[in-house]
Design a protein around this motif. Structure first.
Motif, PDB file in Angstrom:
ATOM      1  N   CYS A 120       0.832  -1.211   0.000  1.00  0.00           N
ATOM      2  CA  CYS A 120       0.000   0.000   0.000  1.00  0.00           C
ATOM      3  C   CYS A 120       0.862   1.255   0.000  1.00  0.00           C
ATOM      4  O   CYS A 120       0.532   2.250  -0.658  1.00  0.00           O
ATOM      5  CB  CYS A 120      -0.936  -0.006   1.206  1.00  0.00           C
ATOM      6  SG  CYS A 120      -2.243  -1.247   1.127  1.00  0.00           S
ATOM      7  N   ALA A 121       1.974   1.212   0.725  1.00  0.00           N
ATOM      8  CA  ALA A 121       2.894   2.346   0.722  1.00  0.00           C
ATOM      9  C   ALA A 121       3.507   2.546  -0.660  1.00  0.00           C
ATOM     10  O   ALA A 121       3.695   3.680  -1.121  1.00  0.00           O
ATOM     11  CB  ALA A 121       3.994   2.126   1.764  1.00  0.00           C
ATOM     12  N   ALA A 122       3.824   1.442  -1.339  1.00  0.00           N
ATOM     13  CA  ALA A 122       4.354   1.548  -2.701  1.00  0.00           C
ATOM     14  C   ALA A 122       3.317   2.149  -3.641  1.00  0.00           C
ATOM     15  O   ALA A 122       3.640   3.000  -4.486  1.00  0.00           O
ATOM     16  CB  ALA A 122       4.784   0.167  -3.190  1.00  0.00           C
ATOM     17  N   LEU A 123       2.064   1.724  -3.502  1.00  0.00           N
ATOM     18  CA  LEU A 123       0.986   2.309  -4.310  1.00  0.00           C
ATOM     19  C   LEU A 123       0.839   3.799  -4.038  1.00  0.00           C
ATOM     20  O   LEU A 123       0.653   4.599  -4.966  1.00  0.00           O
ATOM     21  CB  LEU A 123      -0.323   1.583  -4.011  1.00  0.00           C
ATOM     22  CG  LEU A 123      -1.578   2.128  -4.700  1.00  0.00           C
ATOM     23  CD1 LEU A 123      -1.447   2.050  -6.212  1.00  0.00           C
ATOM     24  CD2 LEU A 123      -2.814   1.372  -4.215  1.00  0.00           C
ATOM     25  N   TYR A 124       0.956   4.170  -2.791  1.00  0.00           N
ATOM     26  CA  TYR A 124       0.864   5.585  -2.437  1.00  0.00           C
ATOM     27  C   TYR A 124       1.983   6.385  -3.094  1.00  0.00           C
ATOM     28  O   TYR A 124       1.751   7.480  -3.614  1.00  0.00           O
ATOM     29  CB  TYR A 124       0.919   5.745  -0.919  1.00  0.00           C
ATOM     30  CG  TYR A 124       1.134   7.171  -0.470  1.00  0.00           C
ATOM     31  CD1 TYR A 124       0.066   8.063  -0.395  1.00  0.00           C
ATOM     32  CD2 TYR A 124       2.412   7.635  -0.139  1.00  0.00           C
ATOM     33  CE1 TYR A 124       0.258   9.374   0.007  1.00  0.00           C
ATOM     34  CE2 TYR A 124       2.610   8.933   0.251  1.00  0.00           C
ATOM     35  CZ  TYR A 124       1.534   9.803   0.331  1.00  0.00           C
ATOM     36  OH  TYR A 124       1.744  11.105   0.709  1.00  0.00           O
ATOM     37  N   GLU A 125       3.208   5.849  -3.081  1.00  0.00           N
ATOM     38  CA  GLU A 125       4.340   6.568  -3.674  1.00  0.00           C
ATOM     39  C   GLU A 125       4.161   6.728  -5.183  1.00  0.00           C
ATOM     40  O   GLU A 125       4.507   7.774  -5.750  1.00  0.00           O
ATOM     41  CB  GLU A 125       5.649   5.832  -3.372  1.00  0.00           C
ATOM     42  CG  GLU A 125       6.042   5.819  -1.903  1.00  0.00           C
ATOM     43  CD  GLU A 125       6.288   7.202  -1.343  1.00  0.00           C
ATOM     44  OE1 GLU A 125       6.656   8.097  -2.121  1.00  0.00           O
ATOM     45  OE2 GLU A 125       6.108   7.397  -0.122  1.00  0.00           O
ATOM     46  N   VAL A 126       3.616   5.714  -5.837  1.00  0.00           N
ATOM     47  CA  VAL A 126       3.365   5.815  -7.277  1.00  0.00           C
ATOM     48  C   VAL A 126       2.312   6.878  -7.559  1.00  0.00           C
ATOM     49  O   VAL A 126       2.470   7.720  -8.456  1.00  0.00           O
ATOM     50  CB  VAL A 126       2.918   4.444  -7.842  1.00  0.00           C
ATOM     51  CG1 VAL A 126       2.449   4.589  -9.288  1.00  0.00           C
ATOM     52  CG2 VAL A 126       4.062   3.446  -7.748  1.00  0.00           C
ATOM     53  N   LEU A 127       1.223   6.846  -6.779  1.00  0.00           N
ATOM     54  CA  LEU A 127       0.161   7.834  -6.978  1.00  0.00           C
ATOM     55  C   LEU A 127       0.631   9.236  -6.618  1.00  0.00           C
ATOM     56  O   LEU A 127       0.212  10.215  -7.241  1.00  0.00           O
ATOM     57  CB  LEU A 127      -1.058   7.454  -6.131  1.00  0.00           C
ATOM     58  CG  LEU A 127      -1.754   6.143  -6.511  1.00  0.00           C
ATOM     59  CD1 LEU A 127      -2.880   5.843  -5.543  1.00  0.00           C
ATOM     60  CD2 LEU A 127      -2.273   6.197  -7.939  1.00  0.00           C
ATOM     61  N   ARG A 128       1.489   9.327  -5.641  1.00  0.00           N
ATOM     62  CA  ARG A 128       2.013  10.635  -5.249  1.00  0.00           C
ATOM     63  C   ARG A 128       2.893  11.219  -6.349  1.00  0.00           C
ATOM     64  O   ARG A 128       2.864  12.426  -6.603  1.00  0.00           O
ATOM     65  CB  ARG A 128       2.824  10.486  -3.956  1.00  0.00           C
ATOM     66  CG  ARG A 128       3.426  11.785  -3.415  1.00  0.00           C
ATOM     67  CD  ARG A 128       4.316  11.489  -2.217  1.00  0.00           C
ATOM     68  NE  ARG A 128       4.946  12.686  -1.714  1.00  0.00           N
ATOM     69  CZ  ARG A 128       4.462  13.460  -0.763  1.00  0.00           C
ATOM     70  NH1 ARG A 128       3.319  13.146  -0.191  1.00  0.00           N
ATOM     71  NH2 ARG A 128       5.109  14.527  -0.351  1.00  0.00           N
ATOM     72  N   LYS A 129       3.658  10.366  -7.001  1.00  0.00           N
ATOM     73  CA  LYS A 129       4.555  10.844  -8.059  1.00  0.00           C
ATOM     74  C   LYS A 129       3.794  11.209  -9.313  1.00  0.00           C
ATOM     75  O   LYS A 129       4.163  12.168 -10.022  1.00  0.00           O
ATOM     76  CB  LYS A 129       5.585   9.755  -8.373  1.00  0.00           C
ATOM     77  CG  LYS A 129       6.651  10.183  -9.356  1.00  0.00           C
ATOM     78  CD  LYS A 129       7.684   9.088  -9.547  1.00  0.00           C
ATOM     79  CE  LYS A 129       8.767   9.527 -10.509  1.00  0.00           C
ATOM     80  NZ  LYS A 129       9.800   8.470 -10.713  1.00  0.00           N
ATOM     81  N   THR A 130       2.742  10.469  -9.621  1.00  0.00           N
ATOM     82  CA  THR A 130       1.996  10.714 -10.849  1.00  0.00           C
ATOM     83  C   THR A 130       0.780  11.612 -10.667  1.00  0.00           C
ATOM     84  O   THR A 130       0.041  11.831 -11.611  1.00  0.00           O
ATOM     85  CB  THR A 130       1.526   9.370 -11.450  1.00  0.00           C
ATOM     86  OG1 THR A 130       0.696   8.691 -10.476  1.00  0.00           O
ATOM     87  CG2 THR A 130       2.710   8.488 -11.784  1.00  0.00           C
ATOM     88  N   ALA A 131       0.571  12.108  -9.451  1.00  0.00           N
ATOM     89  CA  ALA A 131      -0.602  12.942  -9.189  1.00  0.00           C
ATOM     90  C   ALA A 131      -0.463  14.298  -9.869  1.00  0.00           C
ATOM     91  O   ALA A 131       0.652  14.827 -10.005  1.00  0.00           O
ATOM     92  CB  ALA A 131      -0.791  13.127  -7.683  1.00  0.00           C
TER      93      ALA A 131
END
Length: 277
Positions: A258-269
């Motif tokens: 979930c933390a990895a998903l958050y980092e991906v979404l944070r970078k592509t937001a």
């Protein structure tokens, strides 16, 4: 008798020599000053030459020690521990340890502590953790968009699904205390430990990354809640020790994902969504 006066030129001679002595001193000190300035410049150049290297090392360490590194290390540790414990459970080599720990908790039962353990284990149940995740997701959605809400809500869903599948694969029988609380599912791994770890670690990670709480606070809350929930499962004699350890590792792995998903979404937001957080 006639006194002969001393010539005036002799009296003025010492005063004429004074400027010459000062000029000589200045001339003698000039080479020393040049050497001092040269040495100082060399020291300054040495210091400035070392600064880029220091900055390069610091920059390299910052790139190495990132949140992605933390996620990778945590997920790897969780997988390794679960693989080791799961193998021992499958081979039934943990029976002696599990029985000893279970007997110790049963021997220290207390009516008041038993009631407290019941309340704590209810708070850490998958149903309550799902409600906590949904509430946090709704709050995040209203505050800063979907990306954080999706990460938090995904934690209990994935954790519960994963622990349920593993239970069916192992088919381990619960301790005798499970019958008193009508616990009829399989024992390994603990669903309470897995779901509480997945939800609380994921939630605290997002809160810390968004600078809503400090990292020490996130570590304390994210670690203490699953710890207490797991210990209550042992105290109530509804799980073996290896069940709880397996549940913690499953929940920790899910939280890392979930933390990895958050980092991906944070970078592509989009910039606007990122600024809102």
């Amino acid at each position: 008798m006639r006194v002969v006066a001393a010539p005036r030129s002799q009296k003025s001679q010492p005063s004429a020599n004074r400027p010459q002595s000062k000029e000589a001193e200045v001339a003698q000190a000039a080479p020393h000053r040049r050497r001092a300035r040269h040495t100082s410049s060399l020291v300054t150049e040495a210091r400035t030459a070392g600064q880029p290297r220091t900055r390069d090392v610091r920059g390299w360490l910052r790139k190495l020690i990132t949140f992605w590194t933390l996620i990778a290390v945590v997920s790897a540790i969780a997988l390794l521990v679960f693989a080791d414990v799961g193998e021992d459970v499958a081979e039934r080599s943990t029976t002696q340890v599990d029985n000893a720990v279970s007997a110790w908790f049963v021997g220290h039962h207390n009516p008041l502590l038993y009631k407290i353990a019941l309340i704590a284990t209810w708070v850490g149940s998958p149903a309550v953790m799902v409600l906590v995740a949904i509430a946090a997701g709704v709050w995040f959605y209203g505050r800063s968009g979907r990306r954080k809400a999706g990460v938090v809500v995904a934690a209990p869903a994935v954790g519960g699904l994963l622990s349920g599948i593993i239970k069916l694969l192992y088919g381990r029988v619960r301790p005798s205390g499970a019958a008193l609380l009508n616990e009829r599912t399989y024992s390994f791994p603990s669903g309470h430990a897995a779901t509480s770890a997945a939800v609380m670690v994921s939630l605290c990670y997002v809160l810390a990354r968004e600078r809503m709480i400090s990292w020490p606070t996130a570590i304390v809350i994210g670690g203490s809640v699953p710890l207490i929930v797991g210990l209550t499962r042992l105290y109530l004699n509804v799980h073996w020790l290896t069940d709880v350890i397996g549940g913690w590792t499953v929940g920790l792995f899910v939280a890392a994902m979930c933390a990895a998903l958050y980092e991906v979404l944070r970078k592509t937001a989009p910039p606007g969504d990122e600024a809102a957080g």
